[in-house]
Scaffold this active site. Structure first.
Site, PDB file in Angstrom:
ATOM      1  N   SER A  66     -23.744  -2.127   0.926  1.00 12.67           N
ATOM      2  CA  SER A  66     -24.992  -1.436   1.271  1.00 12.67           C
ATOM      3  C   SER A  66     -25.420  -0.472   0.166  1.00 12.67           C
ATOM      4  CB  SER A  66     -24.838  -0.649   2.578  1.00 12.67           C
ATOM      5  OG  SER A  66     -24.496  -1.489   3.646  1.00 12.67           O
TER       6      SER A  66
HETATM    7  N1  SAH Z   1     -20.141  -1.534   5.277  1.00 16.47           N
HETATM    8  C1  SAH Z   1     -20.220  -2.567   4.268  1.00 16.47           C
HETATM    9  C2  SAH Z   1     -21.496  -3.348   4.392  1.00 16.47           C
HETATM   10  C3  SAH Z   1     -21.212  -4.780   4.516  1.00 16.47           C
HETATM   11  S1  SAH Z   1     -22.561  -5.843   4.896  1.00 16.47           S
HETATM   12  C4  SAH Z   1     -20.013  -2.014   2.884  1.00 16.47           C
HETATM   13  O1  SAH Z   1     -20.026  -0.785   2.720  1.00 16.47           O
HETATM   14  O2  SAH Z   1     -19.792  -2.780   1.946  1.00 16.47           O
HETATM   15  C5  SAH Z   1     -22.213  -6.247   6.580  1.00 16.47           C
HETATM   16  C6  SAH Z   1     -20.904  -6.912   6.870  1.00 16.47           C
HETATM   17  O3  SAH Z   1     -20.894  -7.231   8.267  1.00 16.47           O
HETATM   18  C7  SAH Z   1     -20.668  -8.239   6.146  1.00 16.47           C
HETATM   19  O4  SAH Z   1     -19.469  -8.169   5.434  1.00 16.47           O
HETATM   20  C8  SAH Z   1     -20.588  -9.277   7.274  1.00 16.47           C
HETATM   21  O5  SAH Z   1     -19.669 -10.324   7.026  1.00 16.47           O
HETATM   22  C9  SAH Z   1     -20.141  -8.416   8.446  1.00 16.47           C
HETATM   23  N2  SAH Z   1     -20.423  -8.984   9.771  1.00 16.47           N
HETATM   24  C10 SAH Z   1     -21.496  -9.711  10.174  1.00 16.47           C
HETATM   25  N3  SAH Z   1     -21.400 -10.031  11.468  1.00 16.47           N
HETATM   26  C11 SAH Z   1     -20.220  -9.510  11.909  1.00 16.47           C
HETATM   27  C12 SAH Z   1     -19.542  -9.518  13.165  1.00 16.47           C
HETATM   28  N4  SAH Z   1     -20.048 -10.135  14.232  1.00 16.47           N
HETATM   29  N5  SAH Z   1     -18.357  -8.882  13.245  1.00 16.47           N
HETATM   30  C13 SAH Z   1     -17.815  -8.235  12.170  1.00 16.47           C
HETATM   31  N6  SAH Z   1     -18.411  -8.200  10.957  1.00 16.47           N
HETATM   32  C14 SAH Z   1     -19.594  -8.828  10.833  1.00 16.47           C
END
Ligand code: SAH
Length: 216
Positions: A66
């Site tokens: 993000s």
């Molecule tokens: N907080 C992260 C942002 C990652 S983007 C950072 O700082 O890098 C969002 C993430 O949510 C992705 O890695 C995606 O695979 C995950 N995601 C999507 N749907 C999900 C679910 N149902 N359960 C757990 N993770 C999920």
């Protein structure tokens, strides 16, 4: 992976903090955490030189780390207190996880992409952060470890999952971007009683989608 945190990196982080301050982030603890964590450790090699741009970047499995402003904005809304039990849905790169831990949270983090889960589970402890890692579907929350003081969703959800509001303590806060692939509205859900919630919206953002296991 570039695991050197040089004076140049530290200088770039100071500038990044100034930038997100200008954009409206006020919480001193959140700003201090952004200033402390070497974001370039969490980036894929092709994007490392852009680590201190205030932008989202691709990580593995088609996901993103993000934008720092977004991380700060969500964290500010979450109002983490030292010792809070926090559930994070969407571990991704693990960057947001370390920001929560800098604020003194005990973090339970869930990721549904196996490559990201595996990578972060070995990487974070190697730089000194030991949250509890879970591989699975965050839509369901984490029933066995509930209730939580705070829940943070870092992917765009089509609606507010009932499992998450039910796993929140009374007085607890859920921060979740709600919307479709075109964009989401940053939303806070404050749990007043077992059945009463105060819902507020905080403006538009754009996240990768929260994907349920049935859609895998
Ligand atoms: N907080 C992260 C942002 C990652 S983007 C950072 O700082 O890098 C969002 C993430 O949510 C992705 O890695 C995606 O695979 C995950 N995601 C999507 N749907 C999900 C679910 N149902 N359960 C757990 N993770 C999920």
């Amino acid at each position: 992976m570039n695991m050197i945190d040089s004076y140049r990196h530290k200088g770039l982080r100071k500038q990044l903090v100034e930038e997100i301050k200008r954009k409206g982030i006020r919480d001193e603890n959140v700003l201090a955490a952004i200033e402390k964590i070497p974001r370039h450790y969490f980036m894929n090699s092709s994007f490392i030189e852009f680590a201190y741009e205030d932008q989202a970047f691709p990580i593995d499995a088609g996901q993103t780390i993000s934008q720092p402003y977004t991380v700060a904005f969500q964290t500010e809304l979450l109002q983490v207190r030292k010792g809070d039990k926090v559930l994070e849905i969407g571990t991704g790169s693990g960057y947001q996880t370390t920001i929560l831990m800098e604020l003194g949270a005990k973090v339970y983090t869930i990721e549904r992409q196996k490559v990201l889960y595996d990578k972060v589970k070995s990487f974070l402890p190697s730089i000194g952060y030991k949250p509890k890692f879970f591989y699975g579907d965050g839509y369901l929350g984490l029933h066995a470890f509930a209730p939580f003081d705070r829940i943070l969703v870092t992917a765009g959800a089509p609606y507010i999952p009932e499992a998450l509001t039910s796993q929140l303590k009374i007085g607890g806060i859920l921060v979740i971007p709600v919307g479709d692939s075109m964009g989401q509205e940053m939303t806070t859900v404050y749990k007043k009683t077992e059945t009463e919630f105060e819902i507020k919206q905080w403006g538009g953002f754009r996240f990768v989608p929260l994907v349920g296991d049935s859609e895998r």
